[in-house]
Scaffold this active site. Sequence first.
Site, short mmCIF file in Angstrom:
data_model
loop_
_atom_site.label_atom_id
_atom_site.label_comp_id
_atom_site.label_asym_id
_atom_site.label_seq_id
_atom_site.Cartn_x
_atom_site.Cartn_y
_atom_site.Cartn_z
CG ASP A 112 33.81 41.34 42.07
OD1 ASP A 112 33.52 41.99 41.06
OD2 ASP A 112 33.22 40.31 42.42
CD GLU A 167 31.90 45.23 40.37
OE1 GLU A 167 31.43 44.95 39.26
OE2 GLU A 167 31.91 44.42 41.31
#
Length: 557
Positions: free
Chosen positions: A205, A247
Amino acid sequence: MTDMEQDPLWYKDVIIYEIPLKSFFDANGDGIGDFPGLIEKLDYISNLGVTAIWLLPFTDSPLKDDGYDIRDYFSVYPPYGNLADVRRFIEEAHKRGIRVITELVVNHTSDTHPWFVSARSTRASPFRDYYVWSDSPEKYRGTRIIFSDSEKSNWTWEPKTRQYYWHRFFHHQPDLNFDNPKVQDEILNIVTFWFSLGVDGLRCDAVPYLFEREGTNCENLPETHAFLKRLRKEVDRLFPGRMLLAEANQWPRDVLPYFGNEDEFHMAYHFPLMPRLFIAIAQGDRKPIVEILGQTPPIPDSCQWTIFLRNHDELTLEMVSDQERDYLWSYYAKDSRMRLNLGIRRRLAPLMQNDRRKIDLMHSLLLTLPGTPILYYGDEIGMGDNVHLGDRNGVRTPMQWSSDKNGGFSRADPSSLYSPPIQNPVYGYHVVNVESQVRFPTSPLNMLRQMIQVRQGFRIFGRGSTTILHPKNFRVFAYLRESDGKVGLILNNLSDATESVLLDLSRFDGYTPVEMFSQSEFPKIRKHPLHFTVSPYGYFWLYLQPPDLPSDHPGSS
């Protein structure tokens, strides 16, 4: 595992199904989805045809940001289950040939994580340097604020130790200090723990934001890439065949370095493609898709883009021009409650005005464009959203299994559910649910299931090159997918009218186009352009059968 999944490049061929655990199925009746519930529904996922599950964060958390605010990297949020449940889930998924991808929230922790609780209590804390502190909020002024609707600064004052701490997201998510070697070691320990447990991939992330440097925008810094190379090296050494997914909400040229020289991430999201699919279908013009694919550089052979229509976040509009953003807002989010930060917090079906033709066309694009596709739970049945719920919770409502109480999601009293299920007359669980759609061959669920089944028979989609065709009719988006001598021709009509199109396919003189779904043959390709008529929002998936193959050759694999 099947033979396909033993391939070290397995992630190129899978179709990923994204699940927030709390939203899927509640096995114990407490109103919150859990691992036993997910295990119970694995056959449904397998029958859908998807071959990988991406689970949103499920480790212990105060859930101020739906689990992306982690309190403990090594334990499960108790209502979801425990580590034994996770192990059983991974085993059961693997038995069905389904890979498991989980989250590595690498950029920040919760402010309730023991590291930060200690760090904020005294400057003498051994964990003080696990986070980024400053006497002044003027540091790193060139850095954008990501959650602009709720945060006015990337710095928050800590009165106890009289310094500011740094956060790229919510103020309750302090950023880790990657300049501290101990922090890097902690992250590597977390990676080792979860790969040892049996997960197949980690979605990392917010990776562009790991380091901070004065005079920069604190994104995509060389130091970030140096750490990511170290991470990949350790994964390859200890866990060959596992996958790392980045991401990085950036332009394709800025994402390219995250693949490195095949020594950083195996996969990365193609964020800018997604809003342009929505622009193209709104305008009935292929230009936005063609342009962004034209701006997408080649990536290393072992690497892969992941593409999606919707997910658990808002439909992010960071990677579009101001003019494009205004257009998307005015077209898809006329009600201001549908907007969040620089995006639109809506699901696929409402964005498509619940028009089945448009929904199927978007799935055609998702499943045939270059990259590994991600489906968001519930989109396969056309679930709606609830704009009255705060933040992004409107697209995270309970899965609609049946017309029974709570949509079959939970036996709990409705007031105990983590979120109210959708109950409006168009998208409510009485109307839209798995049970009612399973029975009808042309339901959204069964149409998508059929599309997935066909796609899985052709490796050209996961691994093939892409050649965009440029017919005069700009409303038709056509392209070739080719791999190992096999050729697919895809046509998508982006308009609400029947469209006629001429395609120059003369290099395939003598080939026979075969429709992938029905195996119906089209007239042989000759030197002159081939004529197609495509219904409103219609699509063709064609296999180009070489002249030297028998007519019953399926063209698969």
